[in-house]
Scaffold this motif. Structure first.
Motif, short mmCIF file in Angstrom:
data_model
loop_
_atom_site.label_atom_id
_atom_site.label_comp_id
_atom_site.label_asym_id
_atom_site.label_seq_id
_atom_site.Cartn_x
_atom_site.Cartn_y
_atom_site.Cartn_z
N ALA A 178 0.94 8.54 -3.16
CA ALA A 178 0.16 9.29 -4.15
C ALA A 178 -0.94 10.11 -3.47
CB ALA A 178 -0.45 8.33 -5.17
N ALA A 179 -1.58 9.55 -2.45
CA ALA A 179 -2.63 10.29 -1.73
C ALA A 179 -2.03 11.49 -0.99
CB ALA A 179 -3.34 9.36 -0.75
N PRO A 203 0.80 -1.24 0.00
CA PRO A 203 0.00 0.00 0.00
C PRO A 203 0.83 1.29 0.00
CG PRO A 203 -0.23 -1.16 2.10
CD PRO A 203 0.63 -2.00 1.23
N HIS A 251 -10.92 13.23 -0.32
CA HIS A 251 -11.19 11.87 0.17
C HIS A 251 -12.51 11.79 0.94
CE1 HIS A 251 -7.17 10.95 -1.10
NE2 HIS A 251 -6.65 11.83 -0.26
N PRO A 260 2.96 2.85 -2.17
CA PRO A 260 2.85 3.77 -3.32
C PRO A 260 1.48 4.47 -3.38
CG PRO A 260 3.81 1.70 -4.03
CD PRO A 260 3.35 1.52 -2.60
N ARG A 261 0.43 3.78 -3.00
CA ARG A 261 -0.90 4.39 -3.01
C ARG A 261 -0.98 5.49 -1.94
NH1 ARG A 261 -5.75 0.82 -1.50
NH2 ARG A 261 -4.05 -0.62 -1.71
N GLN A 262 -0.40 5.23 -0.77
CA GLN A 262 -0.39 6.24 0.29
C GLN A 262 0.46 7.45 -0.11
OE1 GLN A 262 1.01 3.97 3.61
NE2 GLN A 262 -1.04 3.20 4.13
#
Length: 123
Positions: free
Chosen positions: A26-27, A20, A104, A22-24
């Motif tokens: 990006a967020a 997770p 979000h 890379p997703r964090q």
């Protein structure tokens, strides 16, 4: 053989835990960009409020929406709502610019304030 299987299991578990990240990242980058844009819009609104206060010299509080060019507000990926306020005091005006946007699924906002003297001197 048993040691190799254990090491492979640990290695796979670490890979699964890092999935997770890379997703964090990006967020976080998206949230930072949205906040930078909001700060820029709030600063621009403060400039517009200062010009309006010096020109009209209001004696009562004034509440406004976005005073800048419409294209500055509409060219961003997300929708921003900008509100301004001019509150007179004895020697000038207290200016307040608030910007809100959705991130979000939650509404985020920030407020900048500035004091402007009646003769163009800030404090």
């Amino acid at each position: 053989m048993m040691l190799e299987a254990a090491l492979l299991g640990v290695f796979l578990a670490l890979m699964a835990l890092m999935f997770p990240l890379p997703r964090q990242a990006a967020a976080l980058r998206q949230a930072s960009t949205a906040r930078q844009t909001a700060v820029h819009l709030a600063q621009q609104e403060l400039v517009e409020l200062a010009a309006a206060a010096r020109q009209s010299r209001p004696q009562e509080p004034v509440h406004t929406g976005w005073l800048g060019p419409d294209e500055d507000l509409s060219r961003h990926v997300r929708a921003y709502e900008v509100m301004g306020e001019i509150v007179p005091d004895a020697a000038g005006w207290q200016l307040r610019s608030s910007v809100s946007w959705e991130m979000h699924g939650a509404v985020v906002s920030l407020t900048l304030e500035k004091w402007v003297g009646a003769h163009g001197k800030g404090k």
